[in-house]
Design an enzyme around this catalytic site. Structure first.
Site, PDB file in Angstrom:
ATOM      1  N   ASP A 147       0.813  -1.226  -0.021  1.00  0.00           N
ATOM      2  CA  ASP A 147      -0.142  -0.035  -0.165  1.00  0.00           C
ATOM      3  C   ASP A 147       0.945   1.228   0.244  1.00  0.00           C
ATOM      4  OD1 ASP A 147      -2.141   1.776   0.050  1.00  0.00           O
ATOM      5  OD2 ASP A 147      -3.039   0.722   1.700  1.00  0.00           O
TER       6      ASP A 147
HETATM    7  C1  BGC Z   1      -4.981   3.408   0.702  1.00  0.00           C
HETATM    8  C2  BGC Z   1      -5.150   2.444  -0.702  1.00  0.00           C
HETATM    9  C3  BGC Z   1      -5.029   2.988  -1.998  1.00  0.00           C
HETATM   10  C4  BGC Z   1      -3.654   3.787  -1.816  1.00  0.00           C
HETATM   11  C5  BGC Z   1      -3.361   4.587  -3.264  1.00  0.00           C
HETATM   12  C6  BGC Z   1      -3.854   4.187   0.356  1.00  0.00           C
HETATM   13  O1  BGC Z   1      -3.618   5.337   1.124  1.00  0.00           O
HETATM   14  O2  BGC Z   1      -4.675   2.486   1.679  1.00  0.00           O
HETATM   15  O3  BGC Z   1      -6.327   1.637  -0.698  1.00  0.00           O
HETATM   16  O4  BGC Z   1      -5.030   2.370  -3.162  1.00  0.00           O
HETATM   17  O5  BGC Z   1      -3.499   4.689  -0.860  1.00  0.00           O
HETATM   18  O6  BGC Z   1      -3.915   5.718  -3.398  1.00  0.00           O
END
Ligand code: BGC
Length: 713
Positions: free
Chosen positions: A242
């Site tokens: 993530d």
């Molecule tokens: C979130 C993800 C997301 C990623 C990219 C993160 O903060 O937990 O779900 O896909 O950001 O934006």
């Protein structure tokens, strides 16, 4: 692929493991792409711009490996569909799959080939803001919806990324990014099956989660990423971190510095690093020091190249620079249908659908005309100016004479958190001129989603005060809630004559809700989460375990306790003194404009299990959808089992006055669960079905009020 891998330098391999968004200056970004130090870009849209960067990768780097462009495409791209929780409320995976397919058409036309969704975190805590992004509290419902989304995207050229692996939603006290403690059996019974279902549906990628799982964050978790994902499930989907979840191992307190974090991540086979830059910064050094082998790196790069091959990027790296697809008639119609199918009628004393006698309608409440707020969380590419609000939709109906009424509009409050009562008198006067009040309540989009957790999940601002004041007018009061989570609306439900609950509905929330209110569509949503009476009951989900001291019937409540009574004189039962063990509304619940009568389940044995059938009659005046749900309860076993478990559901249209028979199968595998045995200091887990007896219901919601059938394996 192996041939390409053999030709890559270590630097080029590490470059592929890097995913970057444009939060850095473009010169630097472009230089990195030209040097082959970027495998994927995200948050860049537009076919022209994506192609421009792609040309640098394809034409200017030594090996010409294409980039893959990713984006948080969560519940629509331009056309925004209901938030995933609202999609869960439709209990209609076919519609959800179609929405994902049309979403992919829009996103791909803007250069996006990889969506960071579906989120299949089973969420039992409505305080957690990200309940909005998943399909609710049930493992089976989530699994079917997640798989449908994967099929929809991937049949239309966009890779899915199932997230967040794993356990993220169990964060303590519903606070985002917080610690999770999940025993292995519960992890496997409750949280992992939707991931497995999404991968079985072909999901090409999977994302790590931010939480620490029993002390070990998933980006560094070999057990999750290698033992389970690779060995047990034999998945070859790409595992991406993530956003910075690798470098977050430092603030987590797991690693002393980013270099150590890099080592922990690569050992746990986190294959692509989203935005953390740790692989680019430290991997080469770790290889030189002999702490990381080139084979470990090859495994990761193979996954990345495989995703690119599977998407056909090597043959067709560019997207056509034609007019982007957006807001097509079919998308807008489908978006409207999802709103109608996901709207949950929680109460109706007969005021809905609106009727001819209601010549003057007051439209009020802070969500009646909020083009942006009705879209919900994660709508990077949604354009509020395309949203049709309930007020706009009702006005159109009046304009084209499909609704024979006069509308009065007084919002009463300007936004959901508004505490000003300045407009209350005006609104009350308007209500006195009306035959019915439509009060659009709820939460602004910013109050749910990532990092938007609430400790109090009641209607914010002065909405309840306004409702109380409107109640005094004696006019029929319809409460329509547009929110990102279940809210504690006990008092408001009592005040209203009808309550329609709609999780943020997206671009077409207005027409969908107007159709339901006026009876053009019959409400067909069912709750994907238990609605608690009060926040202190949370976590409160339908498939909890029984206790050794079940609640008394009736339970002793706070006001009935005699003053000064001895400690155990009122017994010892497992319940809350203020609310017994009753939710406000149970999982699976939802009313219709008709009524359904359920017969007793008929059970017959088959070669591999049982067939359960049930007759359901539409006993009212309108054709309507019903969602018969199959629940089981294992009466005894090796371990304590949940009081109910959803094992199947269908959404069927039953014409007025007619009967339909639904049929489900139950096999031993569906009734199995994860067992655990402690042997000295080691423990062993395995999946098995006990020899036991089960109660079986086909029911309209998780209360299962009809008599059960019985089966035995
Ligand atoms: C979130 C993800 C997301 C990623 C990219 C993160 O903060 O937990 O779900 O896909 O950001 O934006």
């Amino acid at each position: 692929m192996d041939d390409l891998l053999a030709r890559m330098t270590l630097e080029e391999k590490i470059g592929q493991m890097n995913q970057l968004d444009p939060a850095w200056n473009s010169e630097e970004k472009e230089a990195l792409i030209r040097e082959g130090k970027v495998g994927s870009i995200f948050n860049i849209i537009g076919a022209k711009e994506v192609n421009r960067l792609q040309r640098m990768a394809v034409e200017e780097t030594r090996l010409g490996i294409p980039l893959i462009a990713a984006r948080d495409v969560i519940h629509g791209f331009r056309t925004i569909y209901p938030i995933p929780l609202g999609q869960g409320a439709t209990w209609d995976p076919q519609l959800v799959e179609q929405a994902a397919a049309l979403t992919a058409d829009e996103a791909v036309s803007a250069g996006i080939r990889w969506a960071f969704s579906p989120m299949v975190d089973v969420a039992r805590d409505p305080r957690w803001g990200r309940v909005a992004e998943g399909y609710g509290e049930d493992t089976y419902l989530t699994a079917t919806m997640g798989a449908a989304t994967v099929r929809g995207y991937q049949s239309h050229n966009m890779a899915a990324c199932v997230k967040h692996f794993a356990g993220y939603s169990a964060s303590e006290s519903g606070r985002d990014y917080n610690t999770t403690w999940i025993p292995e059996t519960q992890l496997r019974d409750v949280y992992l099956p939707p991931f497995k279902a999404a991968l079985d549906a072909g999901a090409l990628s999977i994302m790590c989660s931010f939480n620490d799982l029993n002390g070990l964050p998933p980006s560094a978790n070999k057990h999750l990423n290698i033992d389970i994902l690779r060995r047990e499930w034999q998945s070859d989907a790409l595992l991406v971190s993530d956003w910075g979840s690798g470098s977050d191992l430092v603030p987590h307190g797991l690693c002393a510095d980013k270099k150590e974090a890099t080592l922990r991540c690569i050992r746990a086979r986190m294959e692509m690093d989203m935005q953390g830059c740790i692989y680019n910064d430290y991997l080469a050094e770790l290889v030189a020091e002999g702490k990381v082998s080139e084979e470990q790196i090859d495994e990761c790069v193979r996954s990345i190249l495989r995703l690119k091959y599977r998407l056909g990027l090597f043959d067709n790296p560019y997207v056509p620079e034609t007019e982007p697809i957006a807001y097509t008639d079919s998308a807008l119609q489908l978006a409207t249908r999802l709103v109608e199918q996901g709207a949950v009628l929680l109460k109706n004393d007969g005021v809905l659908p609106l009727n001819e006698k209601m010549a003057n309608i007051l439209v009020t409440g802070p969500m009646a005309d909020q083009q942006k707020e009705q879209l919900g969380t994660w709508i990077f590419d949604g354009q509020p100016e395309h949203s049709v609000t309930p007020l706009m939709a009702l006005r159109k109906m009046v304009g084209d004479k499909s609704l024979n009424a006069k509308l009065i509009y007084e919002p009463g409050l300007q936004y959901s958190r508004d505490k000003s009562m300045a407009d209350f008198q005006k609104t009350i006067q308007a209500a006195k001129r009306a035959d019915v009040i439509l009060f659009f309540a709820g939460e602004e989009a910013i109050l749910s989603g990532e990092a938007r957790c609430r400790a109090d999940i009641s209607l914010p601002g002065a909405q309840t005060e306004l409702l109380r004041a409107l109640k005094q007018t004696g006019r029929p009061l319809v409460l329509i809630v547009m929110a990102g989570r279940p809210l504690t609306i006990g008092e408001e439900t009592d005040l209203a004559d009808a309550v329609l609950y709609s999780f943020h509905g997206g671009t077409m929330a207005g027409p969908g809700l107007a159709n339901v209110l006026t009876g053009r569509a019959v409400p067909a949503g069912r709750l994907p989460m238990t609605f608690p009476k009060m926040v202190g009951q949370i976590p409160f989900y339908y498939n909890r375990h029984r206790t050794g001291r079940p609640s008394y019937d009736p339970p002793v409540l706070i006001d009935s306790i005699p003053v000064g009574c001895p400690q155990f004189s009122i017994g010892s039962s497992s319940h809350w003194l203020e609310s017994a063990v009753e939710p406000l509304f149970p999982f699976g619940y939802g009313l219709s404009y008709t009524t359904f009568q359920y017969g007793e389940p008929a059970i017959s044995q088959t070669e591999n299990g049982y067939t359960v059938t049930c007759q359901i009659t539409n006993t009212g005046q309108v054709d309507a959808y019903e969602v018969p749900q199959l629940y089981t309860h294992q009466l005894s076993g090796d371990l304590v089992r949940p009081i109910k478990e959803l094992k199947g559901y269908q959404k069927i249209l039953i014409p007025a006055g007619e009967t339909r028979t639904v049929s489900y199968t139950l096999t031993p595998d569906q009734l199995g669960y994860w067992h655990e045995e402690q042997d000295g200091f080691t423990s062993r887990v395995w999946f098995a079905t006990d020899e036991a007896e089960w109660e079986v219901w086909v029911a309209p919601d998780a209360r299962c009020q009809t008599p059960p059938g019985r089966i035995r394996f």
